[in-house]
Design a protein around this motif. Structure first.
Motif, PDB file in Angstrom:
ATOM      1  N   SER A   1      38.784  31.677  37.726  1.00  0.00           N
ATOM      2  CA  SER A   1      40.058  31.849  38.623  1.00  0.00           C
ATOM      3  C   SER A   1      39.778  30.416  39.556  1.00  0.00           C
TER       4      SER A   1
ATOM      5  N   TYR B   1      36.264  41.622  46.416  1.00  0.00           N
ATOM      6  CA  TYR B   1      36.785  41.577  45.069  1.00  0.00           C
ATOM      7  C   TYR B   1      37.953  42.616  44.756  1.00  0.00           C
TER       8      TYR B   1
ATOM      9  N   ASN C   1      42.255  46.547  35.556  1.00  0.00           N
ATOM     10  CA  ASN C   1      41.668  45.205  35.302  1.00  0.00           C
ATOM     11  C   ASN C   1      40.296  45.267  34.452  1.00  0.00           C
ATOM     12  N   ARG C   2      40.010  46.450  33.832  1.00  0.00           N
ATOM     13  CA  ARG C   2      38.992  46.686  32.749  1.00  0.00           C
ATOM     14  C   ARG C   2      39.267  47.905  32.276  1.00  0.00           C
TER      15      ARG C   2
ATOM     16  N   PRO D   1      36.472  34.867  41.053  1.00  0.00           N
ATOM     17  CA  PRO D   1      35.794  35.252  39.720  1.00  0.00           C
ATOM     18  C   PRO D   1      35.665  34.037  38.881  1.00  0.00           C
TER      19      PRO D   1
ATOM     20  N   TRP E   1      39.472  46.629  41.503  1.00  0.00           N
ATOM     21  CA  TRP E   1      38.260  46.796  40.863  1.00  0.00           C
ATOM     22  C   TRP E   1      37.437  47.929  41.251  1.00  0.00           C
TER      23      TRP E   1
ATOM     24  N   LEU F   1      36.439  37.628  31.480  1.00  0.00           N
ATOM     25  CA  LEU F   1      36.919  37.301  32.701  1.00  0.00           C
ATOM     26  C   LEU F   1      38.002  36.210  32.760  1.00  0.00           C
TER      27      LEU F   1
ATOM     28  N   TRP G   1      43.947  39.224  34.688  1.00  0.00           N
ATOM     29  CA  TRP G   1      43.780  40.647  35.256  1.00  0.00           C
ATOM     30  C   TRP G   1      44.447  40.784  36.663  1.00  0.00           C
TER      31      TRP G   1
ATOM     32  N   GLN H   1      28.380  33.880  33.853  1.00  0.00           N
ATOM     33  CA  GLN H   1      28.074  34.625  32.634  1.00  0.00           C
ATOM     34  C   GLN H   1      27.157  33.704  31.997  1.00  0.00           C
TER      35      GLN H   1
ATOM     36  N   GLU I   1      27.211  39.533  32.429  1.00  0.00           N
ATOM     37  CA  GLU I   1      27.018  38.914  33.807  1.00  0.00           C
ATOM     38  C   GLU I   1      25.795  39.425  34.381  1.00  0.00           C
TER      39      GLU I   1
END
Length: 648
Positions: free
Chosen positions: A372, A473, A124-125, A369, A60, A211, A215, A164, A194
């Motif tokens: 998860s 994270y 991851n993003r 997260p 992250w 999410l 990832w 979220q 979020e």
């Protein structure tokens, strides 16, 4: 003083952040910096905090690629910006980004981006993040358009939402000011929001991708990721006159008294790690102490801490006249009473008997997260019961050794706890000066949320420092040998400059209404410390500017404080503290520029004196009487990232 010398005193580094490029399209304005748009305003009112096309690595961490082929066209009816960038990943992989931004005088802004890799790329993003402001927006009405076309009329959370608040988003519309609506439309993927206040970010973040999807994920070689954000301002209210907006920013910042109830300021703590214990003891024995009332000792067997550390802790505790707390990251790999009993026996052998025990399963330091599975962990009721049994005479604390995020998502059973504790860190998501200082806006929301969950139970915060102590994270914190401004760094140059001093003042003021039981903002030595390393421009004795602020806050512990109203709270914060007939006003400048303050409404007595900490005085004593002209007209200048303490 040279520009380089001033920069170093302010932020601990000669590296200065480039001035943003201000883009204007009619009543719409934005700042372009590092490939992102920030401070997006309409007629002076912030409508979005930021829009950026981000790429995150498997831990992250955020890539910070060089901007290339930048073209800016500012014209009568708006502006156009285009640029490229390349993220360099592990094993020779790379990701090429092309972006375009168009702003129009009718209040329309479009930011499009395309990412493509010839090698394939792990991330991851990859895509857009949109930040909405929180002050004046939290708790207000919004309309959500979902990806299936359905509309939902709801509100942005006031108390911080652990998960979220909105998913499957295509657009969100909110009221920027009476008569002015702002729609933010997101295309190219499914977005969700979020509540970034969890991490002390001053924003709600709408991001891609959900999410719940796996990832890290892989962008295939040759595949393109295309997305766009379109902002549309819709207004039926009269436009604000430009002259009045300019007058607001040019006038002195006015500080005034408020009607809020006073809260007692907390004892100030220092964290003393096993690695820094011997040096910390030597300094304290030599009289180098900020006067902190509390010492916090972390003990983490999984980090290699063993029974030998308790001798050092015992020596420090013996010379300390205040309280002591042991922070245990419990491995939970054998019976709880056996693990805790072994720790207690080693403490007894060393003669270490702290006043309080803060215990948390080590696994809870890592984030879980959304979507998860929760890691295997004994029930917290059992952990706390075992700790109470093994340490019957000590105060017992629980909560999280990491951040409020984890406490909000895994709410601990507090009935048998004497206090709740958590930390914060301002560089989880962004490392630039402005974003770090903006995190102070989120702190009142954090403390109100904790109070809503745990009531009037004793409440501690810290250690909360600019450098990151532990990364919940990812697998590691980020090394920072070059002294850059980067997220998740375990060393940060600003810890050594006036920036950290102003941040600490702002932090203490922002959490003061919560009535904390203890606040820890630093160590004494090391990367989180108050004492200087080699080559730092500090006063005789090696004290960083933060040393003086922690000393001020420790001196004010126990005083009854009220927050001062500020006409520009994003620039200057202040509080008024009273105790036994004495009055102290503490002010902090959250910007790198000097600010003129109007203190005429504070009724400062004629005999008041001022202590000043700024770039001119940080190497010497700065105490003296207020000048007569200050008392007559109420105006006083505070230096960039400066601190003023007025005593009467």
């Amino acid at each position: 003083m040279t520009r380089d010398a001033l920069a170093f005193r302010l932020t601990g580094t000669f590296r200065t952040e480039p001035d943003p490029l201000v883009l204007i399209a009619g009543g719409l304005s934005a700042e372009f910096s590092g490939g992102a748009l920030r401070n997006i305003r309409y007629e002076g009112v912030e409508v979005l905090r930021a829009i950026s096309f981000l790429v995150r690595d498997r831990d992250w961490g955020t890539y910070d690629p060089e901007i290339a082929d930048l073209v800016v066209d500012q014209h009568a009816n708006g502006f156009t910006v285009s640029y490229g960038a390349t993220c360099l990943g592990p094993d020779g992989t790379h990701l090429d980004i092309k972006a375009r931004i168009d702003g129009e005088s009718d209040g329309r802004l479009r930011f499009s981006g395309t990412a493509r890799s010839d090698t394939g790329f792990e991330t991851n993003r990859c895509g857009f993040c949109v930040l909405h402001p929180i002050v004046g927006v939290a708790g207000s009405a919004v309309r959500i358009e979902h990806v299936d076309g359905t509309l939902e009329d709801t509100v942005l959370p006031d108390l911080i939402e652990p998960w979220q608040p909105f998913k499957d988003m295509r657009a969100i519309t909110h009221l920027a000011r009476p008569g002015v609506k702002v729609e933010c439309r997101m295309e190219g993927d499914t977005f969700e929001m979020e509540d970034q206040r969890n991490w002390s970010d001053a924003s709600y973040k709408t991001y891609v991708r959900p999410l719940a999807l796996p990832w890290p994920y892989h962008i295939a070689a040759g595949a393109e990721v295309e997305q766009a954000i379109t902002l549309q301002v819709m207004h039926d209210a009269p436009s604000l006159p430009v002259a009045s907006l300019a007058a607001q920013t040019a006038a002195p910042i006015k500080l005034s008294l408020t009607e809020g109830s006073a809260q007692k300021l907390p004892p100030i703590g220092l964290i003393i790690t096993p690695e820094e214990a011997v040096l910390s003891q030597a300094l304290l024995e030599a009289g180098t102490s900020p006067g902190a009332q509390a010492l916090l000792f972390p003990f983490d067997p999984l980090a290699g801490h063993d029974a030998a550390v308790f001798g050092d802790f015992a020596a420090l505790a013996a010379g300390h006249r205040g309280s002591t707390t042991l922070e245990i990251a419990l491995p939970c790999r054998s019976a709880l009473d056996e693990e805790l009993g072994a720790i207690a026996a080693a403490m007894h052998m060393a003669g270490f008997a702290p006043d309080a025990i803060m215990v948390s399963p080590a696994v809870d330091r890592q984030s879980t997260p959304p979507g998860s599975p929760w890691p295997e962990c004994p029930p917290l009721e059992d952990v706390y019961a075992a700790a109470r049994s093994v340490f019957p005479s000590a105060m017992l604390g629980g909560g999280m050794l990491s951040y409020f995020t984890e406490l909000n998502r895994k709410r601990v059973p507090a009935d048998n706890l004497d206090f709740i504790s958590h930390c914060t860190n301002p560089i989880v998501h962004a490392g630039d000066d402005h974003s770090v200082m903006q995190t102070l806006e989120a702190l009142p929301f954090i403390t109100r949320s904790v109070r809503a969950i745990y009531g009037d139970r004793r409440y501690r915060i810290g250690p909360s420092t600019i450098p990151m102590r532990q990364n919940p994270y990812g697998s590691r914190t980020m090394d920072n040998p070059g002294g850059s401004r980067i997220p998740m760094a375990n060393r940060d140059p600003r810890q050594t400059g006036l920036f950290a001093a102003a941040y600490a003042v702002g932090y203490a003021i922002s959490v003061a209404p919560a009535g904390l039981d203890q606040l820890t903002l630093s160590a004494l030595t090391g990367p989180f410390g108050l004492m200087a390393g080699a080559g730092e421009p500090v006063a005789e004795g090696g004290r960083r500017p933060l040393f003086h602020v922690v000393s001020m806050l420790a001196d004010l512990a126990g005083a009854m404080a009220t927050i001062l109203a500020s006409s520009q709270p994003d620039h200057v914060l202040g509080m008024r503290a009273e105790r036994e007939g004495s009055l102290t006003i503490l002010l902090g400048n959250l910007t790198p520029l000097p600010q003129m303050l109007d203190l005429s409404a504070l009724d400062i007595p004629a005999h008041a004196s001022v202590s000043r900490l700024d770039a001119e005085t940080m190497l010497s004593s700065a105490t003296g009487a207020l000048r007569a002209d200050v008392l007559e007209n109420g105006n006083v200048m505070i230096g960039g990232y400066g601190v003023l303490r007025i005593d009467a």
